[in-house]
Design an enzyme around this catalytic site. Sequence first.
Site, short mmCIF file in Angstrom:
data_model
loop_
_atom_site.label_atom_id
_atom_site.label_comp_id
_atom_site.label_asym_id
_atom_site.label_seq_id
_atom_site.Cartn_x
_atom_site.Cartn_y
_atom_site.Cartn_z
N LYS A 81 0.84 -1.19 0.00
CA LYS A 81 0.00 0.00 0.00
C LYS A 81 0.88 1.25 0.00
O LYS A 81 1.91 1.30 0.68
CB LYS A 81 -0.91 -0.02 1.23
CG LYS A 81 -1.99 1.06 1.26
CD LYS A 81 -2.90 0.89 2.47
CE LYS A 81 -3.99 1.94 2.55
NZ LYS A 81 -4.86 1.76 3.73
N SER A 156 -9.73 2.20 3.00
CA SER A 156 -8.92 2.96 2.07
C SER A 156 -7.98 2.08 1.24
O SER A 156 -7.38 2.55 0.28
CB SER A 156 -8.08 3.96 2.86
OG SER A 156 -7.16 3.29 3.73
N SER A 180 -9.68 -0.44 7.19
CA SER A 180 -9.19 -0.26 5.82
C SER A 180 -8.50 -1.47 5.21
O SER A 180 -8.11 -1.43 4.04
CB SER A 180 -8.26 0.95 5.75
OG SER A 180 -8.97 2.13 6.00
#
EC number: 6.3.5.7
Length: 502
Positions: A81, A156, A180
Amino acid sequence: MMNDLLKKSALELADMLAAGEITSLELTSACLDRIEALNPRINAFLYIDREGALATAAEVDAKRAEGQALHRLAGVPIAVKDNIVTRGIPTTCASKILGDWRPPYDATVIERIHEAGLPIVGKTNMDEFAMGSSTEHSAFGATLNPWDVERIPGGSGGGSAAAVAAFMVPLALGSDTGGSIRQPGSVTGTVGAKPTYGQVSRYGLIAMASSLDQIGPVTRTVSDAAILTELIAGHDPLDSTSLDEPVAPLLDTVTAVEALRTIKGLRVGVVKELSGEGYQEDVLAAFNASVEKLREAGAEIHEVSCPSFDYALAAYYLIMPAEVSSNLARFDGMRYGIRVEPSEGPVTAASVMAATREAGFGDEVKRRIILGTHVLSAGYYDAYYGSAQKVRTLIQRDFERVFNEVDVLVSPTAPTTAFKFGDKVDDPMAMYLNDVATIPANLAGVPAMSIPVAVSSENLPIGFQIIAPARADQTMYEVAGLVESLSDEVAAVCPAASWEEK
């Protein structure tokens, strides 16, 4: 068509590498080819590091040929990420304000991945600075859900989840502040885990809300999540919140329970406040079916009540923005990232900061900074932030109380399956409600994970959440392994499996 290798789990690939049936160069090249073919379609990656990944793969192959002892996952590709810093590779948090920033150091989890020999294929898309529940708030375009490209992949960490679900890579790292990792896992049919707060170092994770953030695995199987967590977990002196204690043998735990397919006497608590009104009918049906399978496998099912959970969402959206307003103060146009000078008036530190933040931050980030600054301001601190922290304490006490009665708690991971793009982007409150079931675990710092258990009538995946006491990650994985062994294989039917690589 997709290379059949990419349908295999990370551990299956690891065993093939160890047996000499494939090389890491072959496997990494297959992942990179699929990423480059499909990324224009779903936008899961913001940066692809073909050169670096292939160099790592070649190095692992050479060490293996020499007979050197290697980590079991050595040579298995992984995605990261884009809020986890990687030396020399762009780390943007999906925000314009960081531009093409290339960090001069690696996060601790990245150092451990390098030491183990996993090729990092690239950085995945996300909501800007991890603020969102749909990955619609990225400055570089939304990520699409490989189950249905008209729907969100969760947020997210939608990029990591979509990359794993679309068979672009077998492993990924995400971060979980209010769900997330788990919420994207639920809507993309992937396994996502948030370890106990402090079990995995946050050094090098660009902070959103420091008391809530936690790095964790994104995979397609519970076993893969277990071995990846074992790799990245452990004490780190660079992180003052890191737990100084040994890492539990998570993979051995999962392997044992999956072989037995039963846990006699396991006490499972069904949280009354995390189901019912607002939850989609398909989601509740799948959840109840999974609970019944646990009962048949020997578990004792108890309904438990945690009254403070009704206030968790409100408390989170006061505490989190307050920490955001402090953490994001460092992005000022002075030290790194973009610098924008005002078009009118004098060029001062204050005017440059204002112009930079206006141009660099998106609407959702600005909304949370403003909210956080407000709740911390004189006259409002006790009424809002102080009250939210008291609710947080009540949530922690509710967890302590019910964990004296049961071994784990279970709930749906998200109230609904993946919704369509644009359905909630203009309604922040509707978007925030997607985190209602995941937020309590972050506020208490306890481990939680989502695993896929079913698909809806619209052929969309549904997740099942397991929450365990702090430091009881081993119990959480034990239950997750059992639920997975009792559930139908979900990831194998993702439509992306049949996508042409043009």
